[in-house]
Design a protein around this motif. Sequence first.
Motif, short mmCIF file in Angstrom:
data_model
loop_
_atom_site.label_atom_id
_atom_site.label_comp_id
_atom_site.label_asym_id
_atom_site.label_seq_id
_atom_site.Cartn_x
_atom_site.Cartn_y
_atom_site.Cartn_z
N GLN A 59 -13.84 17.09 -5.26
CA GLN A 59 -13.83 15.63 -5.27
C GLN A 59 -15.07 15.02 -4.63
O GLN A 59 -15.55 13.98 -5.08
N ALA A 60 -15.62 15.64 -3.61
CA ALA A 60 -16.82 15.10 -2.96
C ALA A 60 -18.02 15.17 -3.88
O ALA A 60 -18.84 14.25 -3.91
N LYS A 61 -18.11 16.25 -4.65
CA LYS A 61 -19.27 16.43 -5.53
C LYS A 61 -19.25 15.52 -6.75
O LYS A 61 -20.25 15.39 -7.44
N VAL A 62 -18.11 14.86 -7.00
CA VAL A 62 -18.05 13.88 -8.09
C VAL A 62 -17.98 12.46 -7.53
O VAL A 62 -17.60 11.52 -8.23
N GLY A 63 -18.33 12.30 -6.25
CA GLY A 63 -18.44 10.98 -5.66
C GLY A 63 -17.13 10.37 -5.17
O GLY A 63 -17.04 9.15 -5.03
N LEU A 64 -16.13 11.21 -4.89
CA LEU A 64 -14.85 10.72 -4.39
C LEU A 64 -14.45 11.47 -3.12
O LEU A 64 -13.46 12.19 -3.08
N PRO A 65 -15.22 11.30 -2.05
CA PRO A 65 -15.02 12.12 -0.86
C PRO A 65 -13.85 11.72 0.03
O PRO A 65 -13.45 12.48 0.91
N ILE A 66 -13.28 10.55 -0.19
CA ILE A 66 -12.25 10.03 0.73
C ILE A 66 -10.84 10.32 0.19
O ILE A 66 -10.52 9.94 -0.93
N SER A 67 -10.02 10.97 1.02
CA SER A 67 -8.60 11.15 0.73
C SER A 67 -7.82 10.34 1.75
O SER A 67 -8.03 10.47 2.95
N VAL A 68 -6.91 9.51 1.24
CA VAL A 68 -6.06 8.69 2.09
C VAL A 68 -4.62 9.04 1.77
O VAL A 68 -4.23 9.12 0.61
N PHE A 69 -3.84 9.27 2.81
CA PHE A 69 -2.41 9.51 2.64
C PHE A 69 -1.69 8.22 2.99
O PHE A 69 -1.82 7.73 4.11
N ALA A 70 -1.00 7.67 2.01
CA ALA A 70 -0.31 6.40 2.21
C ALA A 70 1.20 6.66 2.18
O ALA A 70 1.73 7.18 1.20
N SER A 71 1.86 6.30 3.28
CA SER A 71 3.31 6.38 3.37
C SER A 71 3.87 5.02 3.00
O SER A 71 3.48 4.00 3.59
N ILE A 72 4.78 5.00 2.05
CA ILE A 72 5.29 3.75 1.52
C ILE A 72 6.78 3.63 1.81
O ILE A 72 7.55 4.58 1.57
N VAL A 113 -10.66 8.10 -3.29
CA VAL A 113 -11.59 7.00 -3.56
C VAL A 113 -13.00 7.37 -3.08
O VAL A 113 -13.18 8.32 -2.33
N LYS A 114 -13.97 6.53 -3.49
CA LYS A 114 -15.36 6.82 -3.11
C LYS A 114 -15.71 6.36 -1.71
O LYS A 114 -16.58 6.92 -1.07
N ASP A 115 -15.03 5.30 -1.22
CA ASP A 115 -15.35 4.79 0.11
C ASP A 115 -14.21 3.89 0.62
O ASP A 115 -13.23 3.67 -0.09
N LEU A 116 -14.38 3.38 1.84
CA LEU A 116 -13.34 2.54 2.45
C LEU A 116 -13.13 1.24 1.67
O LEU A 116 -12.00 0.76 1.55
N GLU A 117 -14.20 0.70 1.13
CA GLU A 117 -14.08 -0.53 0.36
C GLU A 117 -13.24 -0.30 -0.90
O GLU A 117 -12.45 -1.16 -1.30
N ALA A 118 -13.41 0.85 -1.53
CA ALA A 118 -12.62 1.17 -2.72
C ALA A 118 -11.13 1.29 -2.37
O ALA A 118 -10.27 0.86 -3.13
N TYR A 119 -10.84 1.86 -1.20
CA TYR A 119 -9.43 1.94 -0.79
C TYR A 119 -8.88 0.55 -0.49
O TYR A 119 -7.75 0.24 -0.86
N GLU A 120 -9.68 -0.29 0.13
CA GLU A 120 -9.24 -1.66 0.40
C GLU A 120 -8.94 -2.39 -0.91
O GLU A 120 -7.92 -3.09 -1.02
N ARG A 121 -9.79 -2.21 -1.91
CA ARG A 121 -9.54 -2.84 -3.23
C ARG A 121 -8.25 -2.29 -3.84
O ARG A 121 -7.46 -3.04 -4.42
#
Length: 160
Positions: A59-72, A113-121
């Motif tokens: 995932q990092a090599k395709v520009g998606l280095p961020i993994s977020v675990f969201a508990s809903i 996602v690619k960065d924190l801003e992408a997760y915020e969106r």
Amino acid sequence: MHDLDDIDRKIISALQSDGRLSILALSEIVSLSASPCARRVRLLEEAGVISGYVAVVDQAKVGLPISVFASIKLERQREEELDRFSQAVCRWPEVVDCFLMTGQRDYLLRVVVKDLEAYERFLKDKLTRLDGVASIESSFALGHVKRSNMLPIVADGRRA
């Protein structure tokens, strides 16, 4: 449920390690001639034991280095709310894993996602706009210790 014998388990283990194995190479690994090996693979596919073949992508090599675990947590756990949430999540490509959970939270998502801003969106445009979501708790992965697509298939009490 498909009854797996030792040869089936060896086939599954070998294909989990390398899904691009030729039938000839696979048959040598599992000590079976090519024609019966191909038949067993086809039967495993038809039974749904083998559900597909994929390329594992970094995932990092395709520009998606961020993994977020969201508990809903949902407002209610009625079937229609659970179904609505599940259907929405399945449409969102950022969500690569989604589990229905027991305990304090109803779902656990892995969002890539690619960065924190992408997760915020993603949060603002998708997750928080979904009716029935009571709370979201996000945890950012700092590093990746282990990832495996291989199930611990065992033959004869040993790793196949």
